[in-house]
Design a protein around this motif. Structure first.
Motif, PDB file in Angstrom:
ATOM      1  N   MET A 245       0.832  -1.201   0.000  1.00 38.66           N
ATOM      2  CA  MET A 245       0.000   0.000   0.000  1.00 38.66           C
ATOM      3  C   MET A 245       0.866   1.250   0.000  1.00 38.66           C
ATOM      4  SD  MET A 245      -2.754  -1.806   0.459  1.00 38.66           S
ATOM      5  CE  MET A 245      -4.131  -0.815   0.944  1.00 38.66           C
ATOM      6  N   ALA A 246       0.361   2.304  -0.646  1.00 36.04           N
ATOM      7  CA  ALA A 246       1.022   3.617  -0.582  1.00 36.04           C
ATOM      8  C   ALA A 246       0.816   4.169   0.838  1.00 36.04           C
ATOM      9  CB  ALA A 246       0.403   4.537  -1.628  1.00 36.04           C
ATOM     10  N   PRO A 247       1.645   5.157   1.241  1.00 40.11           N
ATOM     11  CA  PRO A 247       1.527   5.664   2.621  1.00 40.11           C
ATOM     12  C   PRO A 247       0.130   6.199   2.945  1.00 40.11           C
ATOM     13  CG  PRO A 247       3.494   6.550   1.548  1.00 40.11           C
ATOM     14  CD  PRO A 247       2.739   5.802   0.499  1.00 40.11           C
ATOM     15  N   ASP A 248      -0.626   6.664   1.929  1.00 32.86           N
ATOM     16  CA  ASP A 248      -1.970   7.188   2.217  1.00 32.86           C
ATOM     17  C   ASP A 248      -3.031   6.088   2.244  1.00 32.86           C
ATOM     18  OD1 ASP A 248      -2.129   6.507  -0.432  1.00 32.86           O
ATOM     19  OD2 ASP A 248      -2.499   8.532  -1.176  1.00 32.86           O
ATOM     20  N   GLY A 249      -2.591   4.819   2.228  1.00 36.42           N
ATOM     21  CA  GLY A 249      -3.542   3.718   2.368  1.00 36.42           C
ATOM     22  C   GLY A 249      -4.128   3.222   1.053  1.00 36.42           C
ATOM     23  N   ARG A 250      -3.753   3.864  -0.075  1.00 38.49           N
ATOM     24  CA  ARG A 250      -4.207   3.349  -1.378  1.00 38.49           C
ATOM     25  C   ARG A 250      -3.376   2.129  -1.742  1.00 38.49           C
ATOM     26  NH1 ARG A 250      -2.185   5.576  -5.472  1.00 38.49           N
ATOM     27  NH2 ARG A 250      -0.741   6.819  -4.250  1.00 38.49           N
ATOM     28  N   ARG A 251      -3.946   1.245  -2.559  1.00 42.40           N
ATOM     29  CA  ARG A 251      -3.123   0.171  -3.132  1.00 42.40           C
ATOM     30  C   ARG A 251      -2.200   0.785  -4.169  1.00 42.40           C
ATOM     31  NH1 ARG A 251      -6.936  -4.154  -5.716  1.00 42.40           N
ATOM     32  NH2 ARG A 251      -4.970  -4.601  -6.725  1.00 42.40           N
ATOM     33  N   LEU A 252      -0.994   0.266  -4.295  1.00 42.13           N
ATOM     34  CA  LEU A 252      -0.122   0.751  -5.368  1.00 42.13           C
ATOM     35  C   LEU A 252      -0.843   0.492  -6.688  1.00 42.13           C
ATOM     36  CD1 LEU A 252       3.446  -0.562  -4.409  1.00 42.13           C
ATOM     37  CD2 LEU A 252       2.329   1.564  -3.745  1.00 42.13           C
ATOM     38  N   ALA A 253      -0.761   1.449  -7.612  1.00 45.06           N
ATOM     39  CA  ALA A 253      -1.484   1.295  -8.878  1.00 45.06           C
ATOM     40  C   ALA A 253      -0.625   1.733 -10.045  1.00 45.06           C
ATOM     41  CB  ALA A 253      -2.768   2.110  -8.840  1.00 45.06           C
ATOM     42  N   PHE A 300      13.776 -19.881   0.981  1.00 45.06           N
ATOM     43  CA  PHE A 300      12.370 -19.452   0.985  1.00 45.06           C
ATOM     44  C   PHE A 300      11.490 -20.313   1.902  1.00 45.06           C
ATOM     45  CE2 PHE A 300       8.078 -19.782  -1.011  1.00 45.06           C
ATOM     46  CZ  PHE A 300       7.674 -18.479  -0.755  1.00 45.06           C
ATOM     47  N   LYS A 301      10.686 -19.621   2.743  1.00 46.91           N
ATOM     48  CA  LYS A 301       9.725 -20.326   3.608  1.00 46.91           C
ATOM     49  C   LYS A 301       8.366 -19.638   3.495  1.00 46.91           C
ATOM     50  CE  LYS A 301      12.740 -22.170   7.242  1.00 46.91           C
ATOM     51  NZ  LYS A 301      13.998 -21.489   6.889  1.00 46.91           N
ATOM     52  N   PRO A 302       7.404 -20.271   2.816  1.00 46.59           N
ATOM     53  CA  PRO A 302       6.104 -19.598   2.621  1.00 46.59           C
ATOM     54  C   PRO A 302       5.403 -19.271   3.940  1.00 46.59           C
ATOM     55  CG  PRO A 302       6.048 -21.873   1.820  1.00 46.59           C
ATOM     56  CD  PRO A 302       7.471 -21.579   2.158  1.00 46.59           C
ATOM     57  N   GLN A 303       5.674 -20.067   4.980  1.00 47.16           N
ATOM     58  CA  GLN A 303       4.971 -19.823   6.252  1.00 47.16           C
ATOM     59  C   GLN A 303       5.394 -18.511   6.922  1.00 47.16           C
ATOM     60  OE1 GLN A 303       6.911 -22.369   5.454  1.00 47.16           O
ATOM     61  NE2 GLN A 303       8.246 -23.032   7.121  1.00 47.16           N
ATOM     62  N   LEU A 304       6.474 -17.880   6.415  1.00 45.46           N
ATOM     63  CA  LEU A 304       6.904 -16.601   6.999  1.00 45.46           C
ATOM     64  C   LEU A 304       6.231 -15.388   6.341  1.00 45.46           C
ATOM     65  CD1 LEU A 304      10.771 -17.250   7.392  1.00 45.46           C
ATOM     66  CD2 LEU A 304       8.977 -17.417   9.131  1.00 45.46           C
ATOM     67  N   ILE A 305       5.495 -15.613   5.271  1.00 45.94           N
ATOM     68  CA  ILE A 305       4.849 -14.482   4.576  1.00 45.94           C
ATOM     69  C   ILE A 305       3.769 -13.905   5.493  1.00 45.94           C
ATOM     70  CG2 ILE A 305       3.487 -13.792   2.547  1.00 45.94           C
ATOM     71  CD1 ILE A 305       4.706 -16.201   1.051  1.00 45.94           C
ATOM     72  N   PRO A 306       3.756 -12.574   5.692  1.00 46.03           N
ATOM     73  CA  PRO A 306       2.732 -11.995   6.583  1.00 46.03           C
ATOM     74  C   PRO A 306       1.341 -12.023   5.935  1.00 46.03           C
ATOM     75  CG  PRO A 306       4.118 -10.264   5.635  1.00 46.03           C
ATOM     76  CD  PRO A 306       4.668 -11.573   5.142  1.00 46.03           C
ATOM     77  N   THR A 307       0.328 -11.725   6.751  1.00 42.74           N
ATOM     78  CA  THR A 307      -1.040 -11.676   6.206  1.00 42.74           C
ATOM     79  C   THR A 307      -1.567 -10.241   6.104  1.00 42.74           C
ATOM     80  OG1 THR A 307      -1.827 -12.123   8.433  1.00 42.74           O
ATOM     81  CG2 THR A 307      -1.771 -13.991   6.926  1.00 42.74           C
ATOM     82  N   ASP A 308      -1.063  -9.343   6.939  1.00 44.82           N
ATOM     83  CA  ASP A 308      -1.553  -7.954   6.887  1.00 44.82           C
ATOM     84  C   ASP A 308      -0.943  -7.212   5.702  1.00 44.82           C
ATOM     85  OD1 ASP A 308      -3.031  -8.292   9.142  1.00 44.82           O
ATOM     86  OD2 ASP A 308      -1.580  -7.333  10.502  1.00 44.82           O
ATOM     87  N   ASN A 309      -1.744  -6.339   5.086  1.00 39.19           N
ATOM     88  CA  ASN A 309      -1.212  -5.519   3.997  1.00 39.19           C
ATOM     89  C   ASN A 309      -0.057  -4.653   4.516  1.00 39.19           C
ATOM     90  OD1 ASN A 309      -2.994  -6.627   2.244  1.00 39.19           O
ATOM     91  ND2 ASN A 309      -4.459  -4.934   2.324  1.00 39.19           N
ATOM     92  N   PRO A 314       7.096   6.207  -0.449  1.00 43.05           N
ATOM     93  CA  PRO A 314       6.999   6.584  -1.869  1.00 43.05           C
ATOM     94  C   PRO A 314       8.291   6.338  -2.632  1.00 43.05           C
ATOM     95  CG  PRO A 314       6.741   8.504  -0.423  1.00 43.05           C
ATOM     96  CD  PRO A 314       6.882   7.320   0.463  1.00 43.05           C
ATOM     97  N   GLN A 315       9.401   6.244  -1.914  1.00 43.25           N
ATOM     98  CA  GLN A 315      10.676   5.906  -2.574  1.00 43.25           C
ATOM     99  C   GLN A 315      11.380   4.853  -1.721  1.00 43.25           C
ATOM    100  OE1 GLN A 315      13.160   9.229  -3.594  1.00 43.25           O
ATOM    101  NE2 GLN A 315      14.463   7.926  -4.884  1.00 43.25           N
ATOM    102  N   LEU A 316      12.029   3.904  -2.374  1.00 45.70           N
ATOM    103  CA  LEU A 316      12.697   2.854  -1.596  1.00 45.70           C
ATOM    104  C   LEU A 316      13.971   3.403  -0.959  1.00 45.70           C
ATOM    105  CD1 LEU A 316      12.446  -0.440  -3.647  1.00 45.70           C
ATOM    106  CD2 LEU A 316      10.843   0.616  -2.071  1.00 45.70           C
ATOM    107  N   PRO A 317      14.366   2.842   0.198  1.00 40.78           N
ATOM    108  CA  PRO A 317      15.621   3.272   0.807  1.00 40.78           C
ATOM    109  C   PRO A 317      16.807   2.875  -0.090  1.00 40.78           C
ATOM    110  CG  PRO A 317      14.678   1.369   1.952  1.00 40.78           C
ATOM    111  CD  PRO A 317      13.674   1.805   0.958  1.00 40.78           C
TER     112      PRO A 317
END
Ligand code: GLU
Length: 319
Positions: A245-253, A300-309, A314-317
């Motif tokens: 999600m974008a910082p304002d809560g929108r889904r990235l689009a 890779f371990k699929p069980q570590l993937i979170p569930t919350d969005n 806006p810019q990656l570190p």
């Protein structure tokens, strides 16, 4: 003993340059298949040819390659590459649509957008509309009369038996389509087959055994499982992942050009920082640092993937 080779898929809709959320999804689908020695198929979901022109798909394929997200069959690599573009598969959809029609489960719907969205139409808590079945009981002569003035959409009649499945990330799910979607559209009034029908037929015929995709599609899964059953196909396993999600809560689009690859390639010369950042968000490494897709597949371990969005800046570190 069943010995099916694991097959995951990338199923992008090339309506713009891919963004961080699309890459997150492709990365997890790739890791999920590769960590088990499986394959990936690339299918281009360009049902809407106007929104998804071919040059967008060409660029998308180049972007995936640059990221190290390779695929083993499908668009651009298989001999019958064209058949992995949904816009080139309408004959296949028509054939399966006819099978559903032969089961007496398809009917034309003449409702206008306005009628469907009218205040008296039942709305679900998440804003989706539950189809009230308005056109289900039209007589044959009423249908003929309406066909003279309006091209109908076609709906698939559902029933009220629960549809259950276990999602690889969100656990056991149970849906009643009669209460949660109603009869749903499988062919639009402009003749284009609907996503729910196309994606099911494609995943089944392309031998996909594992679907990894955004959790916005979790509630589409029961509609697809219903179609799998009606067409006699074996369903794949499903693993849904949180959305970025974008910082304002929108889904990235794509249309907002949020963190798209064009922007990120100006920041980074190589894909490893992007992959490392996403692997960190997916719970796979303890801190965001550059890493290759091949290195990640080993841990890779699929069980570590979170569930919350997950909210992303806006810019990656700068890693
Ligand atoms: N084409 C869809 C998208 O790009 C994904 C469909 C799916 O994974 O089932 O959002």
């Amino acid at each position: 003993m069943k010995n099916t080779k694991i097959c995951g898929r990338f199923a992008p809709t090339p309506s713009g340059r891919i963004h961080l959320g699309n890459i997150f999804c492709s990365l997890l689908a790739w890791l999920h298949a590769k960590a088990q020695g499986g394959e990936i198929v690339l299918r281009i979901e360009d049902l809407d040819k106007v929104r998804c022109p071919r040059p967008n798909a060409d660029l998308l394929a180049k972007d995936l390659e640059w990221l190290g997200l390779t695929w083993d069959k499908g668009a651009y690599v298989s001999e019958d590459s064209e058949r992995y573009f949904q816009s080139e598969r309408f004959d296949i959809y028509a054939e399966h649509f006819a099978k559903l029609e032969a089961q007496g489960l398809i009917y034309p719907c003449f409702c206008t957008r306005g009628q469907l969205h009218a205040a008296e139409a039942p709305h679900l808590s998440d804003g989706r509309i539950l189809y009230a079945g308005t056109c289900k009981n039209l007589t044959a002569s009423e249908q003929v009369e309406r066909l003279k003035t309006r091209q109908p959409a076609y709906r698939l009649a559902v029933n009220d038996k629960p549809i259950t499945f276990v999602d690889g990330n969100y656990g056991p799910q149970s849906y009643n389509l009669m209460e949660e979607s109603g009869d749903f559209i499988v062919r639009r009034s402009d003749g284009v087959y609907a996503y729910q029908l196309a994606v099911t037929i494609d995943d089944a015929l392309m031998g996909v055994t594992h679907v990894v995709r955004g959790c916005d599609l979790l509630s589409s899964t029961p509609m697809q499982l219903y179609i799998y059953k009606l067409l006699g196909f074996t369903p794949p396993e499903f693993l849904h992942i949180p959305l970025l999600m974008a910082p304002d809560g929108r889904r990235l689009a794509k249309r907002d050009k949020d963190l798209d690859l064009n922007m990120m390639r100006q920041q980074y010369d190589s894909p490893e920082p992007i992959i490392g950042y996403l692997a960190y968000l997916a719970g796979q490494i303890p801190k965001a640092e550059p890493i290759s897709t091949t290195e990640l597949a080993k841990i890779f371990k699929p069980q570590l993937i979170p569930t919350d969005n997950i909210a992303v800046p806006p810019q990656l570190p700068q890693l």
